[in-house]
Write a protein that holds these residues in place. Structure first.
Motif, PDB file in Angstrom:
ATOM      1  N   ASP A   1      -8.416  -6.587  -0.755  1.00  0.00           N
ATOM      2  CA  ASP A   1      -8.770  -6.973   0.609  1.00  0.00           C
ATOM      3  C   ASP A   1      -7.503  -7.180   1.433  1.00  0.00           C
ATOM      4  N   CYS A   2      -6.505  -7.818   0.845  1.00  0.00           N
ATOM      5  CA  CYS A   2      -5.208  -8.010   1.509  1.00  0.00           C
ATOM      6  C   CYS A   2      -4.593  -6.656   1.856  1.00  0.00           C
ATOM      7  N   ALA A   3      -4.591  -5.729   0.897  1.00  0.00           N
ATOM      8  CA  ALA A   3      -4.009  -4.400   1.120  1.00  0.00           C
ATOM      9  C   ALA A   3      -4.747  -3.667   2.242  1.00  0.00           C
TER      10      ALA A   3
ATOM     11  N   THR B   1       0.843  -1.194   0.000  1.00  0.00           N
ATOM     12  CA  THR B   1       0.000   0.000   0.000  1.00  0.00           C
ATOM     13  C   THR B   1       0.882   1.249   0.000  1.00  0.00           C
ATOM     14  N   PHE B   2       0.343   2.306  -0.544  1.00  0.00           N
ATOM     15  CA  PHE B   2       1.019   3.604  -0.553  1.00  0.00           C
ATOM     16  C   PHE B   2       0.035   4.604   0.050  1.00  0.00           C
ATOM     17  N   PRO B   3      -0.056   4.653   1.392  1.00  0.00           N
ATOM     18  CA  PRO B   3      -1.044   5.514   2.053  1.00  0.00           C
ATOM     19  C   PRO B   3      -0.684   6.999   1.927  1.00  0.00           C
ATOM     20  N   PHE B   4      -1.349   7.655   0.979  1.00  0.00           N
ATOM     21  CA  PHE B   4      -1.102   9.070   0.677  1.00  0.00           C
ATOM     22  C   PHE B   4      -2.222   9.909   1.266  1.00  0.00           C
ATOM     23  N   HIS B   5      -1.859  10.964   1.953  1.00  0.00           N
ATOM     24  CA  HIS B   5      -2.831  11.848   2.607  1.00  0.00           C
ATOM     25  C   HIS B   5      -2.644  13.248   2.031  1.00  0.00           C
TER      26      HIS B   5
ATOM     27  N   LEU C   1      -3.032  -2.543   5.744  1.00  0.00           N
ATOM     28  CA  LEU C   1      -3.027  -1.126   6.097  1.00  0.00           C
ATOM     29  C   LEU C   1      -3.629  -0.929   7.488  1.00  0.00           C
ATOM     30  N   SER C   2      -4.695  -1.663   7.791  1.00  0.00           N
ATOM     31  CA  SER C   2      -5.338  -1.570   9.094  1.00  0.00           C
ATOM     32  C   SER C   2      -4.452  -2.160  10.187  1.00  0.00           C
ATOM     33  N   GLU C   3      -3.874  -3.346   9.925  1.00  0.00           N
ATOM     34  CA  GLU C   3      -3.068  -4.027  10.937  1.00  0.00           C
ATOM     35  C   GLU C   3      -1.737  -3.338  11.205  1.00  0.00           C
ATOM     36  N   GLU C   4      -1.077  -2.854  10.160  1.00  0.00           N
ATOM     37  CA  GLU C   4       0.277  -2.329  10.320  1.00  0.00           C
ATOM     38  C   GLU C   4       0.317  -0.825  10.551  1.00  0.00           C
ATOM     39  N   ALA C   5      -0.583  -0.074   9.918  1.00  0.00           N
ATOM     40  CA  ALA C   5      -0.544   1.391  10.030  1.00  0.00           C
ATOM     41  C   ALA C   5      -1.746   1.950  10.782  1.00  0.00           C
TER      42      ALA C   5
END
Length: 145
Positions: free
Chosen positions: A102-104, A55-59, A108-112
């Motif tokens: 779904d994996c991503a 994932t690339f969580p961009f805000h 994202l929820s578990e790690e970040a």
């Protein structure tokens, strides 16, 4: 275009990841008699079918400025034996995940500890690049004749 066939494959080490010794025979499309064989050390996670979601969580900034911020996680990296900054990543487990998105989302929820937001695929779905972008990590060596 080259054609190839798997000549042999065997697991040489297994724990969380598995290392395979894979031998591939390549032949030239215009001359099938011309072929060569290479050995690869393939590292992967068989339960994940060698498929991983990154994932690339961009805000984006909401105050009118251009750009935004990216969430990185800090975790232990086995190779350099150090803490490293990484993008949230996880292996596709068919028992837990319906698909790569779904994996991503779960990673994202578990790690970040992030959820919601809009999803945008960075690689197109339904293509080799989008569905199997990082299948395996391998090193090749020439096989003895």
């Amino acid at each position: 275009m080259q054609q190839f066939e798997v000549v042999s494959e065997k697991a040489v080490h297994q724990r969380y990841l598995t290392v395979y010794d894979r031998r591939i025979k390549f032949s030239a499309h215009d001359n099938p008699a011309e072929c060569r064989e290479l050995a690869f050390d393939v590292v992967g996670h068989p339960r994940a079918n060698f498929r991983f979601a990154v994932t690339f969580p961009f805000h984006p900034y909401t105050d009118g400025r251009k750009g935004g911020e990216v969430t990185l996680i800090r975790e232990y990296a086995q190779g350099p034996n150090a803490l490293a900054y990484c993008l949230p990543t996880g292996g596709l487990d068919p028992q837990r995940h319906a698909d790569l998105q779904d994996c991503a989302a779960r990673e994202l929820s578990e790690e970040a500890y992030l959820a919601g937001g809009a999803w945008q695929r960075l690689l197109p779905a339904g293509t080799a690049e989008g569905d199997h972008a990082v299948q395996a990590l391998g090193w090749k060596t020439a096989c003895p004749a």
